[in-house]
Design a protein around this motif. Structure first.
Motif, PDB file in Angstrom:
ATOM      1  N   ILE A  73     -27.547  43.891  -5.100  1.00  0.00           N
ATOM      2  CA  ILE A  73     -28.680  44.340  -4.282  1.00  0.00           C
ATOM      3  C   ILE A  73     -29.314  43.146  -3.567  1.00  0.00           C
ATOM      4  CG2 ILE A  73     -31.000  45.332  -4.393  1.00  0.00           C
ATOM      5  CD1 ILE A  73     -29.876  47.169  -6.653  1.00  0.00           C
ATOM      6  N   ALA A  74     -29.494  42.042  -4.288  1.00  0.00           N
ATOM      7  CA  ALA A  74     -30.062  40.836  -3.671  1.00  0.00           C
ATOM      8  C   ALA A  74     -29.133  40.301  -2.579  1.00  0.00           C
ATOM      9  CB  ALA A  74     -30.306  39.775  -4.738  1.00  0.00           C
ATOM     10  N   LEU A  75     -27.843  40.324  -2.848  1.00  0.00           N
ATOM     11  CA  LEU A  75     -26.859  39.870  -1.868  1.00  0.00           C
ATOM     12  C   LEU A  75     -26.895  40.726  -0.611  1.00  0.00           C
ATOM     13  CD1 LEU A  75     -24.333  38.146  -1.130  1.00  0.00           C
ATOM     14  CD2 LEU A  75     -22.987  39.934  -2.227  1.00  0.00           C
ATOM     15  N   LEU A  76     -26.933  42.036  -0.793  1.00  0.00           N
ATOM     16  CA  LEU A  76     -26.989  42.938   0.359  1.00  0.00           C
ATOM     17  C   LEU A  76     -28.249  42.681   1.181  1.00  0.00           C
ATOM     18  CD1 LEU A  76     -25.819  45.262   1.983  1.00  0.00           C
ATOM     19  CD2 LEU A  76     -26.963  46.840   0.416  1.00  0.00           C
ATOM     20  N   ALA A  77     -29.387  42.492   0.514  1.00  0.00           N
ATOM     21  CA  ALA A  77     -30.635  42.207   1.225  1.00  0.00           C
ATOM     22  C   ALA A  77     -30.518  40.919   2.033  1.00  0.00           C
ATOM     23  CB  ALA A  77     -31.795  42.126   0.234  1.00  0.00           C
ATOM     24  N   ALA A  78     -29.930  39.873   1.438  1.00  0.00           N
ATOM     25  CA  ALA A  78     -29.770  38.604   2.155  1.00  0.00           C
ATOM     26  C   ALA A  78     -28.831  38.761   3.348  1.00  0.00           C
ATOM     27  CB  ALA A  78     -29.235  37.531   1.198  1.00  0.00           C
ATOM     28  N   LYS A 130     -24.984  33.689   6.996  1.00  0.00           N
ATOM     29  CA  LYS A 130     -24.243  34.850   6.478  1.00  0.00           C
ATOM     30  C   LYS A 130     -22.895  34.410   5.919  1.00  0.00           C
ATOM     31  CE  LYS A 130     -22.296  37.701   9.319  1.00  0.00           C
ATOM     32  NZ  LYS A 130     -21.976  38.664  10.351  1.00  0.00           N
ATOM     33  N   ARG A 131     -22.191  33.568   6.634  1.00  0.00           N
ATOM     34  CA  ARG A 131     -20.891  33.070   6.167  1.00  0.00           C
ATOM     35  C   ARG A 131     -21.045  32.225   4.901  1.00  0.00           C
ATOM     36  NH1 ARG A 131     -18.238  31.498  11.923  1.00  0.00           N
ATOM     37  NH2 ARG A 131     -17.661  33.612  12.507  1.00  0.00           N
ATOM     38  N   SER A 132     -22.080  31.416   4.842  1.00  0.00           N
ATOM     39  CA  SER A 132     -22.312  30.582   3.656  1.00  0.00           C
ATOM     40  C   SER A 132     -22.553  31.448   2.429  1.00  0.00           C
ATOM     41  CB  SER A 132     -23.511  29.655   3.878  1.00  0.00           C
ATOM     42  OG  SER A 132     -23.242  28.746   4.918  1.00  0.00           O
ATOM     43  N   VAL A 133     -23.340  32.493   2.586  1.00  0.00           N
ATOM     44  CA  VAL A 133     -23.594  33.410   1.472  1.00  0.00           C
ATOM     45  C   VAL A 133     -22.284  34.051   1.024  1.00  0.00           C
ATOM     46  CG1 VAL A 133     -24.673  35.622   0.861  1.00  0.00           C
ATOM     47  CG2 VAL A 133     -26.007  33.869   2.032  1.00  0.00           C
ATOM     48  N   LEU A 134     -21.476  34.493   1.971  1.00  0.00           N
ATOM     49  CA  LEU A 134     -20.208  35.145   1.634  1.00  0.00           C
ATOM     50  C   LEU A 134     -19.218  34.174   0.995  1.00  0.00           C
ATOM     51  CD1 LEU A 134     -19.860  37.433   4.757  1.00  0.00           C
ATOM     52  CD2 LEU A 134     -20.294  38.161   2.413  1.00  0.00           C
ATOM     53  N   LEU A 135     -19.233  32.903   1.403  1.00  0.00           N
ATOM     54  CA  LEU A 135     -18.332  31.914   0.813  1.00  0.00           C
ATOM     55  C   LEU A 135     -18.654  31.649  -0.655  1.00  0.00           C
ATOM     56  CD1 LEU A 135     -17.868  29.313   3.691  1.00  0.00           C
ATOM     57  CD2 LEU A 135     -16.116  30.765   2.657  1.00  0.00           C
ATOM     58  N   PHE A 164     -15.516  47.609  -7.240  1.00  0.00           N
ATOM     59  CA  PHE A 164     -15.131  47.000  -5.976  1.00  0.00           C
ATOM     60  C   PHE A 164     -16.142  47.250  -4.858  1.00  0.00           C
ATOM     61  CE2 PHE A 164     -11.215  46.734  -8.269  1.00  0.00           C
ATOM     62  CZ  PHE A 164     -10.625  45.587  -7.785  1.00  0.00           C
ATOM     63  N   ALA A 165     -17.242  47.927  -5.180  1.00  0.00           N
ATOM     64  CA  ALA A 165     -18.267  48.190  -4.170  1.00  0.00           C
ATOM     65  C   ALA A 165     -18.869  46.900  -3.593  1.00  0.00           C
ATOM     66  CB  ALA A 165     -19.351  49.101  -4.735  1.00  0.00           C
ATOM     67  N   PRO A 166     -19.213  45.899  -4.416  1.00  0.00           N
ATOM     68  CA  PRO A 166     -19.757  44.671  -3.813  1.00  0.00           C
ATOM     69  C   PRO A 166     -18.786  44.023  -2.828  1.00  0.00           C
ATOM     70  CG  PRO A 166     -20.199  44.693  -6.162  1.00  0.00           C
ATOM     71  CD  PRO A 166     -19.269  45.844  -5.883  1.00  0.00           C
ATOM     72  N   LEU A 167     -17.509  43.995  -3.169  1.00  0.00           N
ATOM     73  CA  LEU A 167     -16.525  43.408  -2.258  1.00  0.00           C
ATOM     74  C   LEU A 167     -16.455  44.219  -0.967  1.00  0.00           C
ATOM     75  CD1 LEU A 167     -14.346  41.244  -1.771  1.00  0.00           C
ATOM     76  CD2 LEU A 167     -12.696  42.870  -2.718  1.00  0.00           C
ATOM     77  N   GLY A 168     -16.447  45.545  -1.091  1.00  0.00           N
ATOM     78  CA  GLY A 168     -16.408  46.396   0.102  1.00  0.00           C
ATOM     79  C   GLY A 168     -17.589  46.148   1.021  1.00  0.00           C
ATOM     80  N   LEU A 169     -18.776  46.020   0.445  1.00  0.00           N
ATOM     81  CA  LEU A 169     -19.966  45.737   1.255  1.00  0.00           C
ATOM     82  C   LEU A 169     -19.859  44.366   1.919  1.00  0.00           C
ATOM     83  CD1 LEU A 169     -22.810  47.096  -1.036  1.00  0.00           C
ATOM     84  CD2 LEU A 169     -22.212  47.922   1.246  1.00  0.00           C
ATOM     85  N   MET A 170     -19.452  43.362   1.148  1.00  0.00           N
ATOM     86  CA  MET A 170     -19.373  42.001   1.695  1.00  0.00           C
ATOM     87  C   MET A 170     -18.364  41.911   2.834  1.00  0.00           C
ATOM     88  SD  MET A 170     -19.802  39.468  -1.582  1.00  0.00           S
ATOM     89  CE  MET A 170     -18.674  40.288  -2.713  1.00  0.00           C
TER      90      MET A 170
END
Length: 187
Positions: free
Chosen positions: A23-28, A41-46, A100-106
């Motif tokens: 949830i925190a990741l999605l908000a960021a 955004k890329r840094s967060v995903l990395l 796998f939902a977090p990966l799908g969102l990311m």
């Protein structure tokens, strides 16, 4: 040789922490995407995607304390939802949908074209690898086509949501940046 496994309260804690982090990741990600900050955004995903992969390994590779009674050890169940005939797997299915939902969102924030298709195929491939690894490790985990189906469905649903959010942000941003024609200002 003793096998590593987690007790149910530990698993519940790990799932809760994973949900809160997601949830925190999605908000960021939404915040950075709405501001057009691609670098952040890329840094967060990395950081987040490898962290998710480590969480996946912690969740699916340790042994179960007892063998799954519905699927013989060392075999792969090719019949979808077979284990549901012998026991209630509702919570397990929800967990597989969410795995796998977090990966799908990311990945919805990573890929611009065909994000849902690419994510679904990647989740399918990773899920097959997870089930094959569990089968090879013989760690009292059931290797099951149902897990592949529910993992892939969870990744697909999350990818659709991620794609929709990215599209919504992109449309809002495009609308906000569209200049007002001079002919409308003169009226």
């Amino acid at each position: 040789m003793p096998m590593l496994y987690f007790a149910v309260p530990t698993v519940a804690l790990l799932i809760t922490l994973g949900l809160a982090a997601s949830i925190a990741l999605l908000a960021a990600l939404l915040w950075f995407a709405s501001r057009g900050n691609v670098r952040a955004k890329r840094s967060v995903l990395l950081v987040a995607i490898p962290a998710w992969a480590i969480g996946l390994a912690v969740a699916v590779l340790p042994a179960a304390p007892l063998p799954d009674p519905s699927i013989p050890a060392g075999t792969f169940n090719w019949i979808p939802f077979l284990a549901h005939r012998e026991r209630d797997l509702g919570v397990e299915m929800l967990a597989n949908l969410g795995l796998f939902a977090p990966l799908g969102l990311m990945l919805g924030f990573c890929w611009r074209r065909f994000a849902v298709l690419k994510t679904t195929l990647l989740v399918l491939g990773i899920s097959i690898c997870v089930e094959a690894t569990q089968l090879a490790l013989r760690n009292n985990r059931a290797s099951d086509i149902t897990d592949i189906i529910t993992n892939t469905a969870g990744g697909f649903i999350a990818a659709m949501i991620g794609w929709a959010l990215v599209s919504l942000i992109g449309n809002r941003k495009a609308t906000a940046e569209t200049p007002v024609p001079d002919s409308l200002l003169e009226r």
